[in-house]
Scaffold this active site. Sequence first.
Site, mmCIF file in Angstrom:
data_model
loop_
_atom_site.group_PDB
_atom_site.id
_atom_site.type_symbol
_atom_site.label_atom_id
_atom_site.label_comp_id
_atom_site.label_asym_id
_atom_site.label_seq_id
_atom_site.Cartn_x
_atom_site.Cartn_y
_atom_site.Cartn_z
ATOM 1 N N THR A 267 -0.527 -0.243 -4.709
ATOM 2 C CA THR A 267 -1.609 0.715 -4.901
ATOM 3 C C THR A 267 -1.056 1.955 -5.587
ATOM 4 O O THR A 267 0.064 2.395 -5.299
ATOM 5 C CB THR A 267 -2.276 1.104 -3.570
ATOM 6 O OG1 THR A 267 -1.286 1.633 -2.674
ATOM 7 C CG2 THR A 267 -2.942 -0.103 -2.928
ATOM 8 N N ASP B 175 0.863 -1.181 0.000
ATOM 9 C CA ASP B 175 0.000 0.000 0.000
ATOM 10 C C ASP B 175 0.904 1.236 0.000
ATOM 11 O O ASP B 175 1.222 1.799 1.045
ATOM 12 C CB ASP B 175 -0.918 -0.018 1.215
ATOM 13 C CG ASP B 175 -2.063 0.972 1.087
ATOM 14 O OD1 ASP B 175 -2.082 1.735 0.099
ATOM 15 O OD2 ASP B 175 -2.939 0.997 1.966
ATOM 16 N N VAL B 176 1.317 1.634 -1.205
ATOM 17 C CA VAL B 176 2.299 2.710 -1.349
ATOM 18 C C VAL B 176 1.714 3.952 -1.999
ATOM 19 O O VAL B 176 2.311 5.020 -1.941
ATOM 20 C CB VAL B 176 3.525 2.219 -2.144
ATOM 21 C CG1 VAL B 176 4.220 1.087 -1.402
ATOM 22 C CG2 VAL B 176 3.158 1.773 -3.550
ATOM 23 N N LYS B 177 0.567 3.826 -2.668
ATOM 24 C CA LYS B 177 -0.169 4.942 -3.275
ATOM 25 C C LYS B 177 0.747 5.905 -4.046
ATOM 26 O O LYS B 177 0.664 7.123 -3.895
ATOM 27 C CB LYS B 177 -0.975 5.696 -2.220
ATOM 28 C CG LYS B 177 -2.086 4.854 -1.590
ATOM 29 C CD LYS B 177 -2.955 5.686 -0.659
ATOM 30 C CE LYS B 177 -4.092 4.866 -0.078
ATOM 31 N NZ LYS B 177 -3.624 3.852 0.912
ATOM 32 N N ARG B 178 1.577 5.323 -4.891
ATOM 33 C CA ARG B 178 2.464 6.159 -5.700
ATOM 34 C C ARG B 178 1.703 6.755 -6.882
ATOM 35 O O ARG B 178 0.717 6.199 -7.346
ATOM 36 C CB ARG B 178 3.649 5.336 -6.211
ATOM 37 C CG ARG B 178 4.535 4.758 -5.129
ATOM 38 C CD ARG B 178 5.083 5.841 -4.210
ATOM 39 N NE ARG B 178 6.126 5.332 -3.340
ATOM 40 C CZ ARG B 178 6.176 5.523 -2.034
ATOM 41 N NH1 ARG B 178 5.211 6.185 -1.430
ATOM 42 N NH2 ARG B 178 7.174 5.059 -1.313
#
Length: 308
Positions: A140, A103-106
């Site tokens: 993500t 869950d890194v939402k880059r």
Amino acid sequence: MIQKLIANIRKTNAPIVVGLDPMMGFIPEHITKKAFDQCGETLEGAAEAVWQYNKEIVDAIYDLIPAVKPQIAMYEQFGIPGLMAFKKTVDYCKEKGLVVIGDVKRGDIGSTSAAYATAHLGKVKVGNQVLTPFGEDFATVNPYLGTDGIKPFIDVCKEEKKGLFILVKTSNPSSGEFQDRIVDGKPLYELVGEKVAEWADSCMGEDYSYIGAVVGATYPEMGKVLRKVMPKSFILVPGYGAQGGKAADLVHYFNEDGLGAIVNSSRGIIAAYKQEKYAAFGPENFAGASRQAVIDMIEDINGALQSR
């Protein structure tokens, strides 16, 4: 990797993912004391406590679940030692046969996006060596920058057989400030869902795409619409439990085959011992509380699916 995720869900009969989002306030005192005795009240000490906490939880639940979702910010807050704990957690979960959703939402463009994709899903060449940086199975990604921000991730996914979960409709209360805006007669989240469906078609597994979506449990009516918009995409569903999402509201996130969605719970599992329902386990047996919370969540989700 979508095939492994589906295989794990079928094996465990558990369409859930546990968010490994550790906070120091969650970690029992006996673990922090041991870590601080070993490393001092330092970033290294905090990271050691996080790692030991994660390890004990994973040992207690890995046979029940298909996947985990570590949120990288909870590790980054402890600097480089925290990132080392993140990497150790990813590697350990993969050793246990779990699918790891980073869950890194880059979200960026060009070479920056390609570098993020390499860091979390790909391999990097160092001299004559080809090395794996973090090695998650999925990541993500924020689609706000459009195709320029997504394509480098898709390219790595195709090469490595990895996957994405793209933010479409998030579970937080203020998500509607942008995501619900009407554009060309449709809410923006629906237009993003249509684009995800287009990207998904370009990166198919057997029945489902390597390209999935994030749709919050707190907006079930929108989830119902988006399930139809993105028929080939797995939906990662945050917001169950602590944020108010209920199992009965989530049945429409799934397809008729019983697949197509995976529901996340983070603190509801990893900090279960702090809830009144599981208080009898106590801090010393926090992992046992987590195991029971997983069992209860699986029964809750499956019960709702069977009664739809």
